[in-house]
Design a protein around this motif. Structure first.
Motif, mmCIF file in Angstrom:
data_model
loop_
_atom_site.group_PDB
_atom_site.id
_atom_site.type_symbol
_atom_site.label_atom_id
_atom_site.label_comp_id
_atom_site.label_asym_id
_atom_site.label_seq_id
_atom_site.Cartn_x
_atom_site.Cartn_y
_atom_site.Cartn_z
ATOM 1 N N ARG A 136 0.802 -1.228 0.000
ATOM 2 C CA ARG A 136 0.000 0.000 0.000
ATOM 3 C C ARG A 136 0.832 1.275 0.000
ATOM 4 N NH1 ARG A 136 -1.865 -3.252 3.770
ATOM 5 N NH2 ARG A 136 -1.172 -1.911 5.456
ATOM 6 N N LEU A 137 2.077 1.177 -0.428
ATOM 7 C CA LEU A 137 2.929 2.361 -0.479
ATOM 8 C C LEU A 137 3.063 2.820 -1.922
ATOM 9 C CD1 LEU A 137 4.789 4.218 1.271
ATOM 10 C CD2 LEU A 137 6.683 2.768 0.497
ATOM 11 N N GLU A 138 2.655 4.048 -2.193
ATOM 12 C CA GLU A 138 2.759 4.604 -3.534
ATOM 13 C C GLU A 138 4.085 5.323 -3.731
ATOM 14 O OE1 GLU A 138 -0.495 6.998 -4.783
ATOM 15 O OE2 GLU A 138 -1.827 5.285 -5.059
ATOM 16 N N GLY A 139 4.420 5.548 -5.002
ATOM 17 C CA GLY A 139 5.686 6.148 -5.349
ATOM 18 C C GLY A 139 5.807 7.598 -4.925
ATOM 19 N N LEU A 140 7.057 8.033 -4.771
ATOM 20 C CA LEU A 140 7.350 9.405 -4.365
ATOM 21 C C LEU A 140 6.989 10.390 -5.469
ATOM 22 C CD1 LEU A 140 10.910 8.755 -2.902
ATOM 23 C CD2 LEU A 140 8.895 9.415 -1.568
ATOM 24 N N GLY A 154 9.021 9.325 -10.564
ATOM 25 C CA GLY A 154 8.712 8.554 -11.752
ATOM 26 C C GLY A 154 7.854 7.342 -11.513
ATOM 27 N N ALA A 155 7.429 7.093 -10.273
ATOM 28 C CA ALA A 155 6.588 5.930 -9.985
ATOM 29 C C ALA A 155 5.319 6.344 -9.254
ATOM 30 C CB ALA A 155 7.363 4.913 -9.161
ATOM 31 N N GLU A 156 4.863 7.570 -9.504
ATOM 32 C CA GLU A 156 3.651 8.040 -8.855
ATOM 33 C C GLU A 156 2.485 7.115 -9.214
ATOM 34 O OE1 GLU A 156 5.651 9.776 -10.724
ATOM 35 O OE2 GLU A 156 6.002 11.811 -9.972
ATOM 36 N N GLY A 157 1.705 6.739 -8.199
ATOM 37 C CA GLY A 157 0.567 5.870 -8.427
ATOM 38 C C GLY A 157 0.904 4.401 -8.505
ATOM 39 N N LEU A 158 2.184 4.037 -8.427
ATOM 40 C CA LEU A 158 2.602 2.640 -8.511
ATOM 41 C C LEU A 158 3.092 2.152 -7.153
ATOM 42 C CD1 LEU A 158 4.807 2.732 -11.762
ATOM 43 C CD2 LEU A 158 2.345 2.333 -11.596
ATOM 44 N N ASP A 159 2.847 0.882 -6.852
ATOM 45 C CA ASP A 159 3.502 0.307 -5.685
ATOM 46 C C ASP A 159 4.904 -0.153 -6.092
ATOM 47 O OD1 ASP A 159 3.178 -2.107 -7.043
ATOM 48 O OD2 ASP A 159 1.700 -2.935 -5.656
ATOM 49 N N THR A 160 5.638 -0.731 -5.159
ATOM 50 C CA THR A 160 7.030 -1.090 -5.454
ATOM 51 C C THR A 160 7.120 -2.136 -6.557
ATOM 52 O OG1 THR A 160 7.045 -2.764 -3.698
ATOM 53 C CG2 THR A 160 7.789 -0.546 -3.109
ATOM 54 N N TYR A 161 6.154 -3.045 -6.609
ATOM 55 C CA TYR A 161 6.180 -4.079 -7.637
ATOM 56 C C TYR A 161 5.770 -3.520 -8.990
ATOM 57 C CZ TYR A 161 6.786 -7.105 -3.647
ATOM 58 O OH TYR A 161 7.290 -7.683 -2.508
ATOM 59 N N GLY A 162 4.813 -2.604 -8.991
ATOM 60 C CA GLY A 162 4.442 -1.960 -10.243
ATOM 61 C C GLY A 162 5.596 -1.187 -10.853
ATOM 62 N N ALA A 163 6.375 -0.521 -9.999
ATOM 63 C CA ALA A 163 7.534 0.228 -10.500
ATOM 64 C C ALA A 163 8.564 -0.727 -11.109
ATOM 65 C CB ALA A 163 8.160 1.037 -9.362
ATOM 66 N N GLN A 164 8.742 -1.881 -10.501
ATOM 67 C CA GLN A 164 9.712 -2.837 -11.038
ATOM 68 C C GLN A 164 9.238 -3.454 -12.346
ATOM 69 O OE1 GLN A 164 11.659 -5.435 -7.876
ATOM 70 N NE2 GLN A 164 10.136 -4.356 -6.644
ATOM 71 N N GLU A 224 -7.525 6.076 0.992
ATOM 72 C CA GLU A 224 -7.204 6.171 2.413
ATOM 73 C C GLU A 224 -5.853 5.562 2.749
ATOM 74 O OE1 GLU A 224 -9.894 2.536 1.776
ATOM 75 O OE2 GLU A 224 -9.661 4.594 1.047
ATOM 76 N N ASP A 225 -5.294 4.736 1.839
ATOM 77 C CA ASP A 225 -4.001 4.117 2.091
ATOM 78 C C ASP A 225 -2.868 4.839 1.406
ATOM 79 O OD1 ASP A 225 -4.920 2.105 3.703
ATOM 80 O OD2 ASP A 225 -5.398 0.776 2.034
ATOM 81 N N ARG A 226 -3.155 5.846 0.598
ATOM 82 C CA ARG A 226 -2.102 6.469 -0.181
ATOM 83 C C ARG A 226 -1.198 7.329 0.686
ATOM 84 N NH1 ARG A 226 -5.645 8.169 -5.504
ATOM 85 N NH2 ARG A 226 -5.850 6.070 -6.304
ATOM 86 N N GLN A 227 0.040 7.322 0.319
ATOM 87 C CA GLN A 227 1.022 8.176 0.985
ATOM 88 C C GLN A 227 1.458 9.203 -0.033
ATOM 89 O OE1 GLN A 227 4.213 6.122 2.755
ATOM 90 N NE2 GLN A 227 5.117 7.936 3.661
ATOM 91 N N ALA A 228 1.293 10.454 0.264
ATOM 92 C CA ALA A 228 1.656 11.513 -0.672
ATOM 93 C C ALA A 228 2.702 12.402 -0.039
ATOM 94 C CB ALA A 228 0.417 12.331 -1.038
ATOM 95 N N PRO A 229 3.930 11.899 0.069
ATOM 96 C CA PRO A 229 4.970 12.663 0.756
ATOM 97 C C PRO A 229 5.375 13.905 -0.012
ATOM 98 C CG PRO A 229 5.907 10.758 -0.331
ATOM 99 C CD PRO A 229 4.419 10.650 -0.468
#
Length: 418
Positions: A331-335, A339-349, A375-380
């Motif tokens: 449930r962690l989205e890209g920074l 370049g991986a906004e909206g993707l989890d770590t596996y989606g980015a890979q 509700e789970d998104r992280q938008a740092p």
């Protein structure tokens, strides 16, 4: 159509989350080669032209027994045997990939071997100029030698780490002054044996501590000077930063009441916005640059997880570890800007894999990775980051065979849990 195979544990979260990311990119479900089959010496079937991912065996009890030998899975120990068995198994996978025309291994076995040896990993990072805490050189044979070496270095506080451990297994945060000691660890000493516990323990009885350190020393120790970490809200913090294809794409703050921040030991996810604000734009950029430099020391690895410590002055950084399988962050989205906004770590890979290896029709398939519930998104908050891919491996520790992304030929053969 791009075909992928995962060496992992069927049904494990890592395998299923990677498969989900493939599906969102319109790819077929990857085939799975069980680690248990690899470790039992069974034939490894790799289809020609397949892209092969090596993942962690996870917490599979049978794989653990094949790697460390039979015994209670919660026991601490057998790390050197685990390391040797895992590297040998990964080398078998590599040979199978070499034998399959057009197949590509999406990992470098030597990179993984170094990351699972804290002594070699620390040495490689240090030689490349990546900031790491000072460490005792050479082997540390047991508690008596540890105290002697601490005295010679004038270090009163250290972290004692099993050379091949993961997930804080067996790590001791030690404060010693004369005969007074205080050791914080997740290791539980029971009837002369060590077991992992989800509860942090504090040992102040020196004979007990000596038994613990002597047991751990049998598999090798890595000892670092204590690095005082920054804190937020009364909790010490550090960062797990996932670097994909040279670019930091995901970051999570880990916060704990004690010296260990691992989430399974009672740590919590902290406020990344507060951390980036505390560091300021230039400090945040420097933090990501440090993680990229650490990842660049493992050029054959598509993705790594870098554990970055922030000093109490919010200016100094030190890399605690680089994890070969440090991407399990549900449930962690890209920074933003990574370049991986909206993707989890596996989606980015998966996207990075397609960019390197896929035919045009797969590269341009519509992505469906914007899937994380709001509700789970992280938008740092934080500045964007430009990828740096310096090849920083020192000559004395460099692995010559092909880095990930170079097709293997059929001629010839090659050589954490997190």
């Amino acid at each position: 159509m791009t075909a992928l195979t995962v060496v992992g544990t069927p049904g494990d979260r890592r395998v299923t989350m990677f498969a989900d990311a493939c599906a969102r990119q319109g790819l077929a479900e990857p085939a799975v080669v069980p680690w248990t089959s690899v470790l039992r010496g069974e034939e490894i079937g790799i289809e020609p032209g397949t892209l092969v991912r090596i993942d962690s065996p996870g917490e599979d009890a049978e794989a653990d027994a094949l790697l460390r030998g039979p015994g209670e899975p919660s026991r601490i120990g057998g790390g050197a045997r685990w390391h040797a068995g895992f590297v040998a198994g990964a080398a078998r996978v590599r040979r199978a990939v070499v034998a399959a025309p057009g197949a590509v291994l999406l990992a470098d076995v030597e990179d993984v071997a170094v990351m699972f040896d804290k002594r070699r990993c620390h040495a490689r990072l240090s030689a490349a100029g990546v900031p790491v805490p000072p460490a005792l050189a050479g082997p540390v044979g047991g508690y008596a030698e540890l105290r002697e070496r601490m005295g010679e270095a004038r270090w009163g506080r250290v972290f004692v780490k099993p050379a091949h451990g993961s997930s804080a297994s067996g790590i001791i945060a030690l404060h010693a002054s004369g005969r007074r000691v205080r050791a914080v660890t997740s290791a539980e000493l029971t009837s002369g044996e060590l077991h992992n516990s989800l509860r942090i323990r504090c040992y102040e009885n020196e004979p007990d501590l000596a038994v613990i350190v002597d047991l751990l020393a049998a598999d090798g120790l890595h000892v670092e000077r204590w690095f005082p970490k920054a804190s937020l809200g009364g909790r010490a913090i550090d960062l797990r930063v996932v670097v994909v294809d040279g670019t930091p794409t995901h970051a999570v703050v880990r916060a704990g009441r004690g010296p260990m921040t691992n989430l399974h030991l009672g740590g919590v996810r902290g406020d990344l916005g507060a951390v980036t604000a505390g560091l300021g734009p230039r400090g945040w950029e420097r933090a990501l640059e440090t993680c990229a430099r650490a990842a660049a020391c493992f050029p054959g690895s598509l993705a790594v997880g870098v554990d970055l410590m922030i000093g109490v002055d919010w200016r100094e950084f030190a890399v605690a570890e680089v994890n070969a399988f440090g991407d399990l962050l549900p449930r962690l989205e890209g920074l933003p800007g990574g370049g991986a906004e909206g993707l989890d770590t596996y989606g980015a890979q998966v996207r990075a894999i397609l960019a390197r290896h896929a035919p045009a029709e797969d590269r341009h398939a519509p992505a469906k990775d914007r899937h994380t519930p709001a509700e789970d998104r992280q938008a740092p908050a934080g500045a964007g980051y430009a990828s740096a891919k310096e090849r920083c491996v020192p000559a004395g520790d460099r692995h010559v065979p092909r880095e990930a992304g170079t097709p293997r030929r059929a001629s010839g053969s090659g050589r954490p849990r997190a």
